[in-house]
Design an enzyme around this catalytic site. Structure first.
Site, PDB file in Angstrom:
ATOM      1  N   SER A 120      11.661 -30.960 -13.802  1.00  8.73           N
ATOM      2  CA  SER A 120      12.270 -29.649 -13.994  1.00  8.73           C
ATOM      3  C   SER A 120      11.235 -28.536 -14.079  1.00  8.73           C
ATOM      4  CB  SER A 120      13.106 -29.657 -15.281  1.00  8.73           C
ATOM      5  OG  SER A 120      12.309 -30.030 -16.393  1.00  8.73           O
ATOM      6  N   HIS A 141      15.533 -31.410  -7.968  1.00 11.32           N
ATOM      7  CA  HIS A 141      15.830 -31.138  -9.370  1.00 11.32           C
ATOM      8  C   HIS A 141      17.338 -31.013  -9.570  1.00 11.32           C
ATOM      9  CE1 HIS A 141      15.740 -28.213 -13.001  1.00 11.32           C
ATOM     10  NE2 HIS A 141      15.872 -29.468 -13.396  1.00 11.32           N
ATOM     11  N   GLU A 153      18.077 -28.030  -7.037  1.00 11.36           N
ATOM     12  CA  GLU A 153      16.927 -27.246  -6.567  1.00 11.36           C
ATOM     13  C   GLU A 153      16.059 -28.157  -5.707  1.00 11.36           C
ATOM     14  OE1 GLU A 153      15.489 -23.832  -9.599  1.00 11.36           O
ATOM     15  OE2 GLU A 153      15.220 -25.861 -10.338  1.00 11.36           O
ATOM     16  N   ASN A 191      14.872 -23.046 -14.539  1.00 11.90           N
ATOM     17  CA  ASN A 191      14.220 -23.151 -15.847  1.00 11.90           C
ATOM     18  C   ASN A 191      13.232 -22.017 -16.116  1.00 11.90           C
ATOM     19  OD1 ASN A 191      15.574 -25.329 -16.933  1.00 11.90           O
ATOM     20  ND2 ASN A 191      14.269 -26.816 -15.898  1.00 11.90           N
TER      21      ASN A 191
END
Length: 292
Positions: A120, A141, A153, A191
């Site tokens: 992540s 991800h 992602e 994130n």
């Protein structure tokens, strides 16, 4: 273009189990490996429960669930992944652990197999360099919980080949996911925005601006978030939140990414959120109760 039929997954925790479930439901043969054999059995049991919930909601049929479970196989060692077309690492968010996994698994895989990481926040370029196939290495991800969240992602390292990227996009879309491309910078897109927001919520608590309940209520009702940021931090795991903040702080050298001291204290105390029973909420009773 490589025709992916079998998927190996390394790491049978919450993310690994979720990825295994969606791959099996999409028709892929799935081999699930973890250093702890009991973790694989627990993951298979969790997947079975998840499929049963979908039956109750009439989202799938009992035959669909049975077929999906039939595609899932435990893998005792990395050698058992030798025939997989794609291997996805879903281990803990620790760069050295991930590098060790890629170094050890690479020697067992067929030359055209693709390696992917569910990291992540960690550099795909650095992780790829630990393998024997940087050109066939990519970041996939998935969001948590994987069976529910629609986004994946996709992150290319500096050496990732165009064909590898295209295969990864098509694979993610075959799972019913929507893809977003991110460049290989710390924490990628989701994130990089989400985790500093949680860290700022912790600073807001640390500085006494609001209580746990006030902060979460404010964001849920004032910004229409489904979960408050402190509740979400507990759900993600405060150790993971801290690791990503440290990755941002180290990788971008910007003071705005400094982890809140209160976050550090909670992690030091082992209060990591839902998975340990305590975080910004205490989950050991009938309903969660704020710890501050």
């Amino acid at each position: 273009m490589t025709n992916i039929k079998s998927v190996g997954i390394i790491g049978a925790g919450q993310m690994g189990a979720g990825i295994a479930q969606v791959c099996a439901q999409a028709g892929y043969t799935v081999l699930l490996h973890d250093q702890k054999v009991e973790a694989v059995h627990a993951a298979l049991e969790k997947i079975n429960k998840g499929l049963n919930r979908l039956i109750e909601k009439e989202a799938i049929t009992p035959d669909d669930a049975k077929a999906s479970m039939g595609r899932l196989q435990p893998a005792a060692s990395a050698h058992d992944l030798k025939d997989c077309d794609l291997v996805i690492e879903a281990a803990t968010e620790n760069e050295e652990i991930k590098k060790a996994i890629f170094k050890s698994v690479s020697e067992h895989l067929k030359p055209d197999a693709i390696l992917a990481s569910n990291t992540s926040s960690i550099s795909i370029t650095r992780l790829a360099a630990a393998s024997d196939r940087p050109g066939k290495f990519i970041g996939l991800h998935f969001m948590n919980p994987v069976p529910v969240m629609k986004l994946v992602e996709i992150i290319r390292g500096i050496a990732t080949e165009p064909e590898t990227y295209q295969i990864a996009v098509e694979f993610a879309q075959s799972l019913g996911k929507i893809t977003a491309n991110s460049e290989d910078y710390p924490a990628f897109i989701v994130n990089r925005i989400l985790i500093p927001m949680i860290n700022e919520a912790i600073y807001t608590l640390y500085e006494g601006v609001g209580t746990v309940d006030a902060i979460d209520t404010a964001l849920k009702l004032g910004a229409n978030h489904p979960m408050g940021p402190l509740e979400l931090g507990d759900f993600i795991g405060l150790d993971t939140v801290l690791a990503i903040m440290e990755m941002l702080h180290d990788g971008l050298a910007d003071s705005k990414y400094r982890p809140c001291p209160l976050l550090v204290k909670y992690v030091e105390a082992g209060w990591l959120g839902r998975k340990t029973g305590r975080g910004f909420y205490d989950y050991r009773g009938e309903k969660p109760v704020p710890t501050r």
